[in-house]
Design an enzyme around this catalytic site. Structure first.
Site, PDB file in Angstrom:
ATOM      1  N   CYS A  13       0.801  -1.226   0.000  1.00 43.39           N
ATOM      2  CA  CYS A  13       0.000   0.000   0.000  1.00 43.39           C
ATOM      3  C   CYS A  13       0.832   1.273   0.000  1.00 43.39           C
ATOM      4  CB  CYS A  13      -0.952  -0.007   1.196  1.00 43.39           C
ATOM      5  SG  CYS A  13      -2.048  -1.440   1.191  1.00 43.39           S
ATOM      6  N   HIS A  51      -2.793   7.713   6.726  1.00 43.55           N
ATOM      7  CA  HIS A  51      -3.027   6.434   6.056  1.00 43.55           C
ATOM      8  C   HIS A  51      -4.417   5.922   6.409  1.00 43.55           C
ATOM      9  CE1 HIS A  51      -2.078   2.726   4.050  1.00 43.55           C
ATOM     10  NE2 HIS A  51      -2.294   2.018   5.149  1.00 43.55           N
ATOM     11  N   HIS A 111      -9.891   2.342  -0.061  1.00 40.73           N
ATOM     12  CA  HIS A 111      -8.470   2.023   0.002  1.00 40.73           C
ATOM     13  C   HIS A 111      -8.051   1.473  -1.351  1.00 40.73           C
ATOM     14  CE1 HIS A 111      -4.597   1.075   1.264  1.00 40.73           C
ATOM     15  NE2 HIS A 111      -4.824   0.294   2.323  1.00 40.73           N
TER      16      HIS A 111
END
Length: 398
Positions: free
Chosen positions: A154, A292, A327
């Protein structure tokens, strides 16, 4: 040290395909999450990209969906930068792409077809190459400087952006088309994430599924999309009269070397402090953080701890835009750099959707409800913290 500027932005996101619709979605729209299931998975909330005109913009060829999204967003970035018809400058442009999952749709399609027919089309291998998005961009637009792909889960596109900045600073590239793309909503990928037990359930309303920093969080919402930028040395951009969207000021990265999935505050702190040092800034120069913030209990808690270590308890505005666009895994850092640029352009921090009862430490302004006016300042910090312990942070300025 060369000043690195952003002269082009191109988007293909669940919030829209242009900066205006993306901005409206970021600050005011409901999360576009919908219930989705496959032959192997239960209903889960996801964030999809509108397909209207996507294939026409990307053109033909053996493209996986992640590559198709990348080419569409890359074309928009080059157009925005005034480079799409400038063959000489395109030839001198490098391409760098972050992608965490690879060409998952192509791989899924190949397995299904193999099981059904015991045969595969001749271009299957090309569609399944992990670097397919970068290859597609280079081929489509004649980018001959260099072609690089980054896979750091990620943190992938944040790393790509940071390494592109370094390449220009040190003279390895004149300009770079850089960003991230991700299309993880196929059978196998969704099943693998479901098995990890980190996906939020749909509940009564999929739009409320992602709740970063909230006591009622239940997991993350996967999304697909792409965001790309043209980075150039300021002198070169000014010489050709390019419009400037902002500046990429600093980049820091680190590895926890701790656990496959559990984050470590010390590693995150090193990445953030590294980015600030690279930008020659102090913590008080940052006016907001794009966290995040995925909506998992451990992830939210550890990031709150690391933010407190770096910035202290000074009421800094913190947002998680994953609560509205989902996400995007390896593409998250790129789409969130676009969010950081918009934050600076408007002097407002976007709200974290569904944040009603924060259960993270005080001392910060955990932005919720409505956009938060910000004091004019020097920079916004954007964080990407990944499975495997990869951490990367960017400092973005005007």
């Amino acid at each position: 040290m060369q000043d690195i500027v952003i002269t082009g932005i191109g988007l293909a996101t669940p919030l829209g395909h242009d900066l205006d619709s993306f901005t409206e979605g970021l600050f005011h729209a409901e999360p576009p999450f919908v219930s989705h299931s496959t032959r192997y998975t239960r209903d889960v909330p996801v964030a999809r990209v509108d397909d209207a005109g996507l294939a026409d913009e990307a053109g033909g060829g053996p493209l996986d969906r992640a590559s198709l999204l990348a080419v569409a967003a890359g074309r928009r970035a080059l157009t925005d930068a005034g480079l799409l018809s400038d063959a000489a400058r395109l030839k001198a442009t490098a391409v760098m792409v972050g992608n965490g999952s690879g060409p998952t749709h192509a791989v899924n399609d190949a397995y299904h077809q193999l099981l059904a027919t015991e045969r595969l089309p001749g271009l299957t291998l090309l569609r399944c190459l992990p670097g397919g998005a970068a290859n597609a961009l280079a081929l489509r637009f004649g980018l001959q400087s260099s072609n690089q792909s980054y896979t750091c889960a990620c943190a992938s596109s944040t790393v790509a952006l940071g390494e592109a900045m370094r390449a220009i600073r040190h003279g390895y590239a004149e300009r770079v088309l850089v960003g991230g793309s991700e299309a993880p909503l196929g059978d196998g990928t969704l099943k693998a994430w479901e098995a990890l037990r980190v996906l939020a359930p749909c509940g009564d309303d999929p739009r409320q599924a992602c709740r970063p920093f909230d006591r009622d969080r239940r997991g993350l919402v996967l999304g697909e999309g792409a965001a790309f930028f043209v980075l150039e040395a300021a002198a070169a951009a000014n010489a050709r009269g390019a419009r400037l969207h902002g500046r990429l000021l600093g980049y820091g990265s680190s590895c926890d070397a701790h656990h496959w999935t559990e984050p470590l505050a010390a590693g995150q702190v090193r990445a953030m402090r590294g980015a600030l040092a690279d930008a020659c800034l102090e913590p008080q120069d940052v006016i907001a953080v794009n966290a995040h913030g995925t909506g998992t209990a451990v992830g939210d808690r550890v990031e709150a701890e690391s933010l407190h270590e770096v910035f202290g308890a000074r009421g800094l505005a913190v947002s998680s835009t994953k609560s509205v666009h989902g996400h995007l895994l390896g593409a998250s850092g790129a789409i969130e750099m676009a969010a950081a640029l918009v934050t600076l352009q408007r002097w407002q921090a976007p709200p974290t959707r569904n944040l009603q009862h924060a259960d993270v430490p005080g001392g910060f302004d955990w932005v919720s409800g409505a956009p938060r006016p910000l004091p004019q300042g020097r920079a916004v910090l954007s964080n990407s913290f990944a499975f495997g312990g990869s951490n990367a942070s960017l400092v973005i300025g005007r």
